[in-house]
Write an enzyme that holds these catalytic residues in place. Structure first.
Site, mmCIF file in Angstrom:
data_model
loop_
_atom_site.group_PDB
_atom_site.id
_atom_site.type_symbol
_atom_site.label_atom_id
_atom_site.label_comp_id
_atom_site.label_asym_id
_atom_site.label_seq_id
_atom_site.Cartn_x
_atom_site.Cartn_y
_atom_site.Cartn_z
ATOM 1 N N THR A 126 17.037 -25.561 33.699
ATOM 2 C CA THR A 126 16.313 -24.445 34.305
ATOM 3 C C THR A 126 15.795 -24.726 35.703
ATOM 4 O O THR A 126 15.867 -23.871 36.574
ATOM 5 C CB THR A 126 15.135 -24.043 33.396
ATOM 6 O OG1 THR A 126 15.652 -23.610 32.137
ATOM 7 C CG2 THR A 126 14.311 -22.916 34.004
ATOM 8 N N ILE A 183 14.410 -27.906 38.850
ATOM 9 C CA ILE A 183 14.324 -29.285 39.326
ATOM 10 C C ILE A 183 13.104 -29.414 40.218
ATOM 11 O O ILE A 183 12.648 -28.438 40.821
ATOM 12 C CB ILE A 183 15.582 -29.723 40.111
ATOM 13 C CG1 ILE A 183 15.833 -28.792 41.316
ATOM 14 C CG2 ILE A 183 16.790 -29.780 39.210
ATOM 15 C CD1 ILE A 183 16.963 -29.260 42.221
ATOM 16 N N LEU A 184 12.569 -30.610 40.290
ATOM 17 C CA LEU A 184 11.538 -30.929 41.266
ATOM 18 C C LEU A 184 12.257 -31.484 42.481
ATOM 19 O O LEU A 184 12.833 -32.575 42.422
ATOM 20 C CB LEU A 184 10.557 -31.958 40.701
ATOM 21 C CG LEU A 184 9.364 -32.319 41.592
ATOM 22 C CD1 LEU A 184 8.503 -31.086 41.844
ATOM 23 C CD2 LEU A 184 8.527 -33.418 40.941
ATOM 24 N N LEU A 194 -2.216 -15.323 19.376
ATOM 25 C CA LEU A 194 -3.407 -15.791 18.676
ATOM 26 C C LEU A 194 -4.637 -14.996 19.078
ATOM 27 O O LEU A 194 -5.504 -14.720 18.260
ATOM 28 C CB LEU A 194 -3.649 -17.273 18.985
ATOM 29 C CG LEU A 194 -2.763 -18.301 18.283
ATOM 30 C CD1 LEU A 194 -3.047 -19.689 18.838
ATOM 31 C CD2 LEU A 194 -3.015 -18.266 16.791
ATOM 32 N N GLY A 195 -4.726 -14.676 20.366
ATOM 33 C CA GLY A 195 -5.904 -13.977 20.863
ATOM 34 C C GLY A 195 -7.025 -14.926 21.234
ATOM 35 O O GLY A 195 -8.196 -14.666 20.939
ATOM 36 N N ILE A 196 -6.674 -16.033 21.878
ATOM 37 C CA ILE A 196 -7.688 -16.984 22.331
ATOM 38 C C ILE A 196 -7.466 -17.312 23.795
ATOM 39 O O ILE A 196 -6.382 -17.119 24.332
ATOM 40 C CB ILE A 196 -7.661 -18.299 21.520
ATOM 41 C CG1 ILE A 196 -6.305 -19.015 21.698
ATOM 42 C CG2 ILE A 196 -7.962 -18.051 20.046
ATOM 43 C CD1 ILE A 196 -6.260 -20.400 21.087
ATOM 44 N N MET A 197 -8.523 -17.798 24.425
ATOM 45 C CA MET A 197 -8.418 -18.395 25.751
ATOM 46 C C MET A 197 -8.890 -19.835 25.622
ATOM 47 O O MET A 197 -9.737 -20.156 24.776
ATOM 48 C CB MET A 197 -9.260 -17.626 26.774
ATOM 49 C CG MET A 197 -8.792 -16.192 26.981
ATOM 50 S SD MET A 197 -9.713 -15.307 28.259
ATOM 51 C CE MET A 197 -9.128 -16.157 29.734
ATOM 52 N N ASN A 230 23.334 -25.135 38.455
ATOM 53 C CA ASN A 230 23.248 -25.650 37.091
ATOM 54 C C ASN A 230 22.360 -24.779 36.207
ATOM 55 O O ASN A 230 22.361 -24.946 34.986
ATOM 56 C CB ASN A 230 22.677 -27.073 37.075
ATOM 57 C CG ASN A 230 23.746 -28.134 37.245
ATOM 58 O OD1 ASN A 230 23.803 -28.789 38.270
ATOM 59 N ND2 ASN A 230 24.586 -28.306 36.244
ATOM 60 N N SER A 231 21.578 -23.896 36.815
ATOM 61 C CA SER A 231 20.658 -23.063 36.042
ATOM 62 C C SER A 231 21.394 -22.327 34.935
ATOM 63 O O SER A 231 22.403 -21.668 35.173
ATOM 64 C CB SER A 231 19.969 -22.042 36.950
ATOM 65 O OG SER A 231 19.076 -22.675 37.826
ATOM 66 N N ASP A 285 11.980 -17.340 31.173
ATOM 67 C CA ASP A 285 13.191 -17.491 31.991
ATOM 68 C C ASP A 285 14.443 -17.666 31.137
ATOM 69 O O ASP A 285 15.352 -18.405 31.499
ATOM 70 C CB ASP A 285 13.062 -18.645 32.983
ATOM 71 C CG ASP A 285 14.071 -18.527 34.135
ATOM 72 O OD1 ASP A 285 14.643 -17.425 34.303
ATOM 73 O OD2 ASP A 285 14.289 -19.513 34.846
ATOM 74 N N HIS A 322 16.554 -15.829 35.661
ATOM 75 C CA HIS A 322 16.675 -15.725 37.119
ATOM 76 C C HIS A 322 18.129 -15.735 37.586
ATOM 77 O O HIS A 322 18.416 -15.393 38.731
ATOM 78 C CB HIS A 322 15.862 -16.824 37.818
ATOM 79 C CG HIS A 322 16.438 -18.201 37.728
ATOM 80 N ND1 HIS A 322 15.976 -19.150 36.842
ATOM 81 C CD2 HIS A 322 17.433 -18.811 38.424
ATOM 82 C CE1 HIS A 322 16.656 -20.270 37.003
ATOM 83 N NE2 HIS A 322 17.555 -20.094 37.961
#
EC number: 3.4.21.107
Length: 475
Positions: free
Chosen positions: A253, A255-256, A292-295, A236-237, A162, A132
């Site tokens: 990357t 912050i909250l 992997l091909g899974i859900m 800071n990113s 990102d 970003h």
């Protein structure tokens, strides 16, 4: 009042004693001893590390959605309209810049941005940063800690994680950082964050590892963050999170920040993930993920009890895609994946993030629980027919979502949506199935891309959401 006076008198007396010749001699002796053994300091480590952390300034342009004017007003805002002539208060409004007649759904807007980066290869000038920071950049300038400035170009970008890799042009006398093994991190380890907050220049803050394996934040598609209380702010990113040895443990990357400021909850992408992704960018110019091909979903106590699984943590497999790596290895719906290459897996998000850094052809082993029995399967990751794509590669107006074919020509599944992205703003949600676009049926990603290649000014998506069929309009 007397008590106060006495207390002050006692303080004055003690100060008088402290200034006596005898005490001065003792103080000098103590000072000499302190100088001899040196006070603890991060300075020696930072002197070695800070030359590898850079400031990044970018210029570029991006497409922004313009408002669409009601049809009965459009006649007043053509190119020849008096409302759009020099001196008019409406001259620079979106309606006089291509939005009055519906435009093309968007308008190019120039921007300038700043961030941070970390040199990981001095000889070749490779700098890792956040996607970003350099996304949509046409000009990238890198400034070193000694003030030198260089032009840079993008080597590879990966919006899903990102992470981006840029290269300094004509690099000379650079200093690269050493990457630590982020898998060895423990909660409570000391951390130091280095970056360029608010464009102030290189700034250092410190803290500890507050948590590991953070996911479910809707920041990126592949989340396995290190959480730290070292202060991380805007700018800071892309900067460095290092340990006390001066080794890179993560790329700062996010912050909250409910109110926009730092509250001691910051997130960094682990160095092992950075290493895997950037090595692919160097080799291919992009990230070629194996799948992997899974859900699946997270395993919690309620699900474990309902499915009679003797485990509290892991990745619960709800579906296995036909002809996928998982299917060929014999993985079944109802299995619980508890380890990857011998290391514990705490959640489905953690499994997805770790597999998401591995290239096609990687050979892995998975520990499973099946009907109460522990088994191990070995498999090779392959490029699945269910491979997810970033929505921005299909149409810029729906940027911020990941999509995959549902299979059997039954539409396109929205597997994730970033918060506040264009995709989220038009109403797309995780789990939506796109079955039509602009009154044309959509069976798969290829058909959706073909419909949108014409760059329509209005996009109407027919969405299957649960048992309902709805339309989402973007204009």
């Amino acid at each position: 009042m007397k008590k106060t006076t006495l207390a002050m008198s006692a303080l004055a007396l003690s100060l008088g004693l402290a200034l006596s010749p005898l005490s001065a001699t003792a103080a000098e002796t103590s000072s000499s001893a302190m100088t001899a053994q040196q006070m603890p300091s991060l300075a020696p480590m930072l002197e070695k590390v800070m030359p590898s952390v850079v400031s990044i300034n970018v210029e570029g342009s991006t497409t922004v959605n313009t408002p669409r004017m009601p049809r009965n007003f459009q006649q007043f805002f053509g190119d020849d309209s008096p409302f759009c002539q020099d001196g008019s208060p409406f001259q620079n409004s979106p309606f006089c810049q291509g939005g009055g007649n519906g435009g093309n759904g968007g308008q190019q807007q120039k921007f300038m941005a700043l961030g941070s980066g970390v040199i990981i290869d001095a000889a070749k000038g490779y700098v890792v940063t956040n996607n970003h920071v350099v996304d949509n950049a046409s000009v990238i300038k890198v400034q070193l800690s000694d003030g030198r400035k260089f032009d840079a170009k993008v080597v590879g970008k990966d919006p899903r994680s990102d992470i981006a890799l840029i290269q300094i042009q004509n690099p000379k006398n650079l200093t690269a950082i050493k990457l630590a093994d982020s898998d060895a991190l423990r909660v409570g380890d000391y951390t130091v964050a280095i970056g360029n907050p608010f464009g102030l220049g290189e700034t250092v803050t410190s803290g500890i590892v507050s948590a590991l394996g953070r996911s479910g934040l809707n920041v990126e598609n592949y989340e396995n963050f290190i959480q730290t209380d070292a202060a991380i702010n805007r700018g800071n990113s892309g900067g460095a999170l290092v340990n006390l040895n001066g080794e890179l443990i993560g790329i700062n990357t996010a912050i909250l920040a409910p109110d926009g400021g730092n509250i001691g909850i910051g997130f960094a992408i682990p160095s092992n993930m950075v290493k895997n992704l950037t090595s692919q960018m160097v080799e291919y110019g992009q990230v070629k993920r194996g799948e992997l091909g899974i859900m699946g979903t997270e395993l919690n106590s309620e699900l474990a009890k309902a499915m009679k699984v003797d485990a509290q943590r892991g990745a619960f497999v709800s579906q296995v895609m036909p002809n996928s790596s998982a299917a060929k290895a014999g993985i079944k719906a109802g299995d619980v994946i508890t380890s990857l290459n011998g290391k514990p897996i705490s959640s489905f998000a953690a499994l997805r993030a770790q597999v998401g850094t591995m290239p096609v052809g990687s050979k892995i082993s998975l520990g499973l629980l099946r009907e109460g029995k522990a088994i191990t399967v070995n498999l090779e990751l392959q490029q699945s027919s269910q491979s997810q794509v970033d929505s921005s590669t299909i149409f810029s107006g729906i940027e911020g979502a990941e999509m995959s074919n549902k299979g059997q020509d039954k539409g396109v599944v929205v597997s994730s949506v970033k918060a506040n992205s264009p995709a989220a703003q038009i109403g797309l949600k995780k789990g939506d199935v796109i079955i039509g676009a602009n009154q044309q049926p959509v069976k798969n990603i290829a058909e959706l891309r073909k419909i949108l290649d014409s760059k329509p000014s209005v996009l109407a998506l027919n969405i299957q959401r649960g048992d309902s069929s709805i339309y989402l309009l973007m204009q």
